[in-house]
Design a protein around this motif. Structure first.
Motif, PDB file in Angstrom:
ATOM      1  N   VAL A   4       0.831  -1.212   0.000  1.00 29.86           N
ATOM      2  CA  VAL A   4       0.000   0.000   0.000  1.00 29.86           C
ATOM      3  C   VAL A   4       0.864   1.259   0.000  1.00 29.86           C
ATOM      4  CG1 VAL A   4      -1.657   1.350   1.332  1.00 29.86           C
ATOM      5  CG2 VAL A   4      -1.987  -1.116   1.070  1.00 29.86           C
ATOM      6  N   THR A   5       1.876   1.316   0.880  1.00 27.07           N
ATOM      7  CA  THR A   5       2.720   2.518   0.941  1.00 27.07           C
ATOM      8  C   THR A   5       3.568   2.658  -0.318  1.00 27.07           C
ATOM      9  OG1 THR A   5       4.432   1.293   2.155  1.00 27.07           O
ATOM     10  CG2 THR A   5       2.807   2.519   3.451  1.00 27.07           C
ATOM     11  N   TRP A   6       3.981   1.524  -0.894  1.00 27.62           N
ATOM     12  CA  TRP A   6       4.750   1.567  -2.123  1.00 27.62           C
ATOM     13  C   TRP A   6       3.902   2.124  -3.271  1.00 27.62           C
ATOM     14  CZ3 TRP A   6       4.319  -1.068  -6.826  1.00 27.62           C
ATOM     15  CH2 TRP A   6       5.430  -0.955  -7.670  1.00 27.62           C
ATOM     16  N   MET A   7       2.649   1.689  -3.353  1.00 29.30           N
ATOM     17  CA  MET A   7       1.765   2.198  -4.397  1.00 29.30           C
ATOM     18  C   MET A   7       1.462   3.674  -4.172  1.00 29.30           C
ATOM     19  SD  MET A   7       1.086   0.332  -6.916  1.00 29.30           S
ATOM     20  CE  MET A   7       0.016   1.640  -7.481  1.00 29.30           C
ATOM     21  N   PHE A   8       1.198   4.033  -2.925  1.00 33.14           N
ATOM     22  CA  PHE A   8       0.878   5.425  -2.618  1.00 33.14           C
ATOM     23  C   PHE A   8       2.052   6.346  -2.948  1.00 33.14           C
ATOM     24  CE2 PHE A   8       1.256   8.835   0.606  1.00 33.14           C
ATOM     25  CZ  PHE A   8       0.173   9.622   0.204  1.00 33.14           C
ATOM     26  N   SER A   9       3.258   5.952  -2.549  1.00 37.39           N
ATOM     27  CA  SER A   9       4.431   6.793  -2.796  1.00 37.39           C
ATOM     28  C   SER A   9       4.753   6.863  -4.283  1.00 37.39           C
ATOM     29  CB  SER A   9       5.633   6.279  -2.006  1.00 37.39           C
ATOM     30  OG  SER A   9       5.920   4.920  -2.330  1.00 37.39           O
ATOM     31  N   GLY A  10       4.548   5.758  -5.015  1.00 32.64           N
ATOM     32  CA  GLY A  10       4.758   5.785  -6.457  1.00 32.64           C
ATOM     33  C   GLY A  10       3.789   6.726  -7.151  1.00 32.64           C
ATOM     34  N   TRP A  11       2.533   6.685  -6.713  1.00 35.61           N
ATOM     35  CA  TRP A  11       1.522   7.605  -7.256  1.00 35.61           C
ATOM     36  C   TRP A  11       1.892   9.040  -6.911  1.00 35.61           C
ATOM     37  CZ3 TRP A  11      -2.245  10.469  -4.337  1.00 35.61           C
ATOM     38  CH2 TRP A  11      -3.258  11.046  -5.102  1.00 35.61           C
ATOM     39  N   LEU A  12       2.386   9.244  -5.686  1.00 33.25           N
ATOM     40  CA  LEU A  12       2.740  10.584  -5.223  1.00 33.25           C
ATOM     41  C   LEU A  12       3.944  11.146  -5.969  1.00 33.25           C
ATOM     42  CD1 LEU A  12       1.492  12.333  -2.924  1.00 33.25           C
ATOM     43  CD2 LEU A  12       3.429  11.634  -1.518  1.00 33.25           C
ATOM     44  N   SER A  13       4.788  10.273  -6.518  1.00 31.22           N
ATOM     45  CA  SER A  13       5.989  10.750  -7.220  1.00 31.22           C
ATOM     46  C   SER A  13       5.635  11.602  -8.425  1.00 31.22           C
ATOM     47  CB  SER A  13       6.845   9.551  -7.670  1.00 31.22           C
ATOM     48  OG  SER A  13       6.196   8.833  -8.707  1.00 31.22           O
ATOM     49  N   LEU A  14       4.418  11.453  -8.939  1.00 30.18           N
ATOM     50  CA  LEU A  14       3.968  12.253 -10.081  1.00 30.18           C
ATOM     51  C   LEU A  14       3.367  13.583  -9.640  1.00 30.18           C
ATOM     52  CD1 LEU A  14       2.453   9.224 -11.937  1.00 30.18           C
ATOM     53  CD2 LEU A  14       4.353  10.588 -12.779  1.00 30.18           C
ATOM     54  N   ASN A  15       3.380  13.817  -8.322  1.00 30.42           N
ATOM     55  CA  ASN A  15       2.946  15.090  -7.747  1.00 30.42           C
ATOM     56  C   ASN A  15       1.531  15.468  -8.196  1.00 30.42           C
ATOM     57  OD1 ASN A  15       3.099  17.410  -6.214  1.00 30.42           O
ATOM     58  ND2 ASN A  15       4.261  18.556  -7.731  1.00 30.42           N
ATOM     59  N   PRO A  16       0.536  14.632  -7.876  1.00 33.75           N
ATOM     60  CA  PRO A  16      -0.838  14.954  -8.274  1.00 33.75           C
ATOM     61  C   PRO A  16      -1.285  16.281  -7.662  1.00 33.75           C
ATOM     62  CG  PRO A  16      -0.794  13.197  -6.631  1.00 33.75           C
ATOM     63  CD  PRO A  16       0.614  13.400  -7.064  1.00 33.75           C
ATOM     64  N   GLY A  17      -1.876  17.122  -8.497  1.00 33.28           N
ATOM     65  CA  GLY A  17      -2.326  18.424  -8.023  1.00 33.28           C
ATOM     66  C   GLY A  17      -1.215  19.411  -7.743  1.00 33.28           C
ATOM     67  N   ASP A  18       0.033  19.006  -8.017  1.00 30.19           N
ATOM     68  CA  ASP A  18       1.195  19.866  -7.754  1.00 30.19           C
ATOM     69  C   ASP A  18       1.276  20.286  -6.290  1.00 30.19           C
ATOM     70  OD1 ASP A  18       2.065  19.810 -10.400  1.00 30.19           O
ATOM     71  OD2 ASP A  18       0.744  21.466 -10.963  1.00 30.19           O
ATOM     72  N   ASP A  49      12.727  22.917   0.302  1.00 30.99           N
ATOM     73  CA  ASP A  49      11.853  23.607   1.248  1.00 30.99           C
ATOM     74  C   ASP A  49      10.950  22.581   1.915  1.00 30.99           C
ATOM     75  OD1 ASP A  49      10.011  22.920  -0.699  1.00 30.99           O
ATOM     76  OD2 ASP A  49       9.894  24.926  -1.550  1.00 30.99           O
ATOM     77  N   ASP A  50       9.950  23.049   2.655  1.00 35.84           N
ATOM     78  CA  ASP A  50       9.075  22.122   3.374  1.00 35.84           C
ATOM     79  C   ASP A  50       8.441  21.107   2.430  1.00 35.84           C
ATOM     80  OD1 ASP A  50       9.533  23.226   5.861  1.00 35.84           O
ATOM     81  OD2 ASP A  50       7.846  24.617   5.741  1.00 35.84           O
ATOM     82  N   SER A  51       8.066  21.572   1.242  1.00 33.42           N
ATOM     83  CA  SER A  51       7.427  20.692   0.272  1.00 33.42           C
ATOM     84  C   SER A  51       8.356  19.561  -0.142  1.00 33.42           C
ATOM     85  CB  SER A  51       7.001  21.496  -0.958  1.00 33.42           C
ATOM     86  OG  SER A  51       6.531  20.658  -1.983  1.00 33.42           O
ATOM     87  N   ARG A  52       9.608  19.871  -0.471  1.00 28.87           N
ATOM     88  CA  ARG A  52      10.546  18.852  -0.926  1.00 28.87           C
ATOM     89  C   ARG A  52      11.010  17.958   0.217  1.00 28.87           C
ATOM     90  NH1 ARG A  52       8.962  17.883  -5.280  1.00 28.87           N
ATOM     91  NH2 ARG A  52      10.827  16.687  -5.734  1.00 28.87           N
ATOM     92  N   ARG A  53      11.077  18.522   1.421  1.00 34.18           N
ATOM     93  CA  ARG A  53      11.443  17.669   2.552  1.00 34.18           C
ATOM     94  C   ARG A  53      10.318  16.693   2.878  1.00 34.18           C
ATOM     95  NH1 ARG A  53      14.038  22.546   3.992  1.00 34.18           N
ATOM     96  NH2 ARG A  53      12.243  23.334   5.160  1.00 34.18           N
ATOM     97  N   THR A  54       9.074  17.126   2.714  1.00 33.35           N
ATOM     98  CA  THR A  54       7.946  16.198   2.871  1.00 33.35           C
ATOM     99  C   THR A  54       7.992  15.122   1.800  1.00 33.35           C
ATOM    100  OG1 THR A  54       6.574  17.945   3.828  1.00 33.35           O
ATOM    101  CG2 THR A  54       5.426  16.026   2.943  1.00 33.35           C
ATOM    102  N   TYR A  55       8.282  15.537   0.573  1.00 33.06           N
ATOM    103  CA  TYR A  55       8.394  14.586  -0.540  1.00 33.06           C
ATOM    104  C   TYR A  55       9.494  13.564  -0.266  1.00 33.06           C
ATOM    105  CZ  TYR A  55       9.058  12.970  -5.375  1.00 33.06           C
ATOM    106  OH  TYR A  55       9.183  12.201  -6.508  1.00 33.06           O
ATOM    107  N   ARG A  56      10.578  14.021   0.362  1.00 34.08           N
ATOM    108  CA  ARG A  56      11.676  13.111   0.673  1.00 34.08           C
ATOM    109  C   ARG A  56      11.201  11.946   1.530  1.00 34.08           C
ATOM    110  NH1 ARG A  56      14.213   9.760   3.042  1.00 34.08           N
ATOM    111  NH2 ARG A  56      16.273   9.862   3.984  1.00 34.08           N
ATOM    112  N   TRP A  57      10.305  12.194   2.494  1.00 32.95           N
ATOM    113  CA  TRP A  57       9.822  11.117   3.365  1.00 32.95           C
ATOM    114  C   TRP A  57       8.684  10.331   2.729  1.00 32.95           C
ATOM    115  CZ3 TRP A  57      13.113   9.721   6.739  1.00 32.95           C
ATOM    116  CH2 TRP A  57      13.980  10.656   7.308  1.00 32.95           C
ATOM    117  N   LEU A  58       7.806  11.023   2.000  1.00 38.58           N
ATOM    118  CA  LEU A  58       6.658  10.332   1.409  1.00 38.58           C
ATOM    119  C   LEU A  58       7.023   9.538   0.162  1.00 38.58           C
ATOM    120  CD1 LEU A  58       3.783  12.944   1.777  1.00 38.58           C
ATOM    121  CD2 LEU A  58       4.297  10.972   3.220  1.00 38.58           C
ATOM    122  N   PHE A  59       8.104   9.948  -0.534  1.00 40.41           N
ATOM    123  CA  PHE A  59       8.513   9.172  -1.703  1.00 40.41           C
ATOM    124  C   PHE A  59       9.808   8.412  -1.447  1.00 40.41           C
ATOM    125  CE2 PHE A  59      11.002   8.725  -5.624  1.00 40.41           C
ATOM    126  CZ  PHE A  59      10.185   7.802  -6.263  1.00 40.41           C
TER     127      PHE A  59
END
Length: 484
Positions: free
Chosen positions: A271-285, A428-438
């Motif tokens: 589940v987390t692998w699928m979610f993070s893979g989907w998130l890598s495309l930055n839905p909604g920016d 920034d905060d956005s990319r640091r969040t991305y670092r953990w979520l992806f």
């Protein structure tokens, strides 16, 4: 309420069953291709490879100053990038404007170079370390390996075979003569089993970036629904206390039992692998990072006039190591020339005297303070060791590095090369969040595993095998269901 709950559970089973039948093959492909990608990345041309394929700068052939090169190229402001390198046996200035415009100007006679002959392209390929007997295969506009838009300013490309044992092929720009990309036989073969199926990367789709992104977002989103509903069903069907007949925790047998138990054990990962893979495309920016704006670069450099002193060109030549590339930059209102050797070694020199000089860190931080003049610099840090946000794993990170942080709304950090003063990136905060979520969830970039590659490999292999068991058992179950 009971009737509603039974109906909801029934729909849960139905949704998982039929979406699972439609996506289980994709899951299996993703897990298998992900294992390949651990060892063979998509082809790219690194700075180290570019430097290794350049000859030393022939300073004695220099007739044109950087100022004159900017004038010939038509730049009214200082360009985003101004560098000097060799095009075969001729020194050339390569200029990149803030609007993406690229110009190449001969430093020997001042002519604008906008077309390269096949013979010149082959001559450039001969300088590549692996070259044996280079020859042009064809001229390509776009193919599987040069599909992305970043190659557009360099197209069309000469595809050149080096005739080496590794089957290396180079893509040389017919406009500028730069080597844009290299691929090896191993990379080309394994990527058809790795990155291409994993990213759904066929040329016909990937050449349109916006369409490709939407297709992958929808496909991965549907697969995420299959993963979540499957894990939910697995929990509902699990019995640890009041067990099924024979003391079993699952009501299933055979492939269904494998699917159920493996899905429960590896379900969180799937589940987390699928979610993070989907998130890598930055839905909604939502997790779009902030880059370096032109105004920031101008403030950091301290000059935007198309001017660069270069007294050393008419006097003693640089006394540093043999350079294959020279970059003309401004830092805090003072000019610098950053030299790079074929082995990647770097130094800076005074453009007036040609004497090698060291840039004080205090000067770099003082210039960095101007990046965001309306905000307070809250961090001045030198990193000699990697940390959670600056580390080498899937890409090489330079160390040591300077980090300048600000108290703006996004809590921006800038990473800066302490040798040349180059800004290596902004986070920034956005990319640091991305670092953990992806990076953390998808690539398992956790502190306990970073730097311990055998341990990281073992964990990823184990979890991927669980995912494969879930996927392949789903393929069998789905096929049997369709047959019935």
């Amino acid at each position: 309420m009971r009737r509603t709950m039974r109906r909801a559970r029934r729909w849960l089973y139905v949704v998982h069953r039929w979406i699972g039948i439609g996506t289980c093959v994709l899951f299996a492909i993703w897990f298998l291709s992900g294992l390949v990608m651990m060892y063979v990345a998509f082809p790219q041309f690194t700075d180290a490879e570019r430097w290794a394929a350049l000859p030393p700068i022939a300073w004695d052939k220099m007739q044109l100053t950087p100022n004159r090169a900017m004038e010939v190229a038509g730049f009214t402001h200082y360009p985003r990038d101004l560098r000097l390198a060799m095009l075969n046996d001729e020194p050339v200035y390569r200029l990149l404007g803030w609007d993406g415009a690229r110009k190449t100007v001969s430093a020997a006679d001042g002519r604008v170079i906008d077309r390269i002959t096949p013979e010149q392209a082959v001559a450039a390929a001969r300088l590549y370390p692996n070259a044996v007997n280079p020859e042009i295969i064809e001229t390509v506009e776009r193919d599987q390996w040069s599909v992305t838009a970043r190659f557009d300013p360099l197209r069309p490309l000469y595809l050149i075979s080096l005739a080496d044992p590794g089957g290396t092929q180079l893509y040389v720009s017919s406009r500028t003569g730069e080597i844009a990309l290299d691929t090896t036989r191993t990379e080309r073969i394994w990527n058809w089993l790795g990155s291409i199926p994993h990213w759904i990367y066929p040329t016909i789709l990937r050449k349109d970036g916006a369409t490709w992104r939407q297709v992958v977002l929808w496909i991965s989103g549907i697969c995420m629904v299959a993963a979540v509903t499957g894990f939910w069903v697995g929990i509902l069907r699990l019995r640890l206390r009041r067990r099924y007949r024979g003391g079993a925790v699952t009501p299933y047998r055979g492939w269904m039992a494998w699917h159920h138990i493996a899905g429960l054990i590896g379900g969180v990962f799937v589940v987390t692998w699928m979610f993070s893979g989907w998130l890598s495309l930055n839905p909604g920016d939502f997790l779009a990072g902030r880059g370096m704006a032109r105004e920031m670069a101008v403030r950091y450099g301290g000059s935007e006039a198309p001017h660069m002193p270069a007294g050393f060109l008419s006097g003693p030549k640089p006394d540093g190591p043999a350079a294959v590339e020279a970059r003309f930059v401004w830092l805090g209102g003072k000019p610098l020339v950053a030299l790079t050797g074929r082995d990647g070694g770097r130094c800076t020199l005074d453009p007036e005297t040609g004497i090698v000089t060291q840039v004080p860190e205090e000067r770099i931080f003082e210039a960095a303070r101007r990046l965001m003049p309306d905000d307070i610099m809250t961090m001045r840090l030198r990193l000699d060791q990697p940390d959670a946000y600056w580390y080498s794993h899937h890409q090489q990170r330079q160390l040591p590095v300077l980090r300048a942080g600000f108290d703006d709304a996004a809590h921006s950090w800038f990473h800066i090369d302490p040798v040349t003063g180059d800004i290596l990136g902004r986070t920034d905060d956005s990319r640091r969040t991305y670092r953990w979520l992806f990076n953390a969830l998808h690539s398992l970039d956790f502190a306990l595993l970073l730097g311990y590659r055998p341990a990281w490999d073992a964990v990823v292999w184990l979890l991927s095998l669980l995912g494969l068991i879930v996927s392949l058992s789903g393929v069998v179950i789905g096929w049997r269901r369709l047959q019935r």
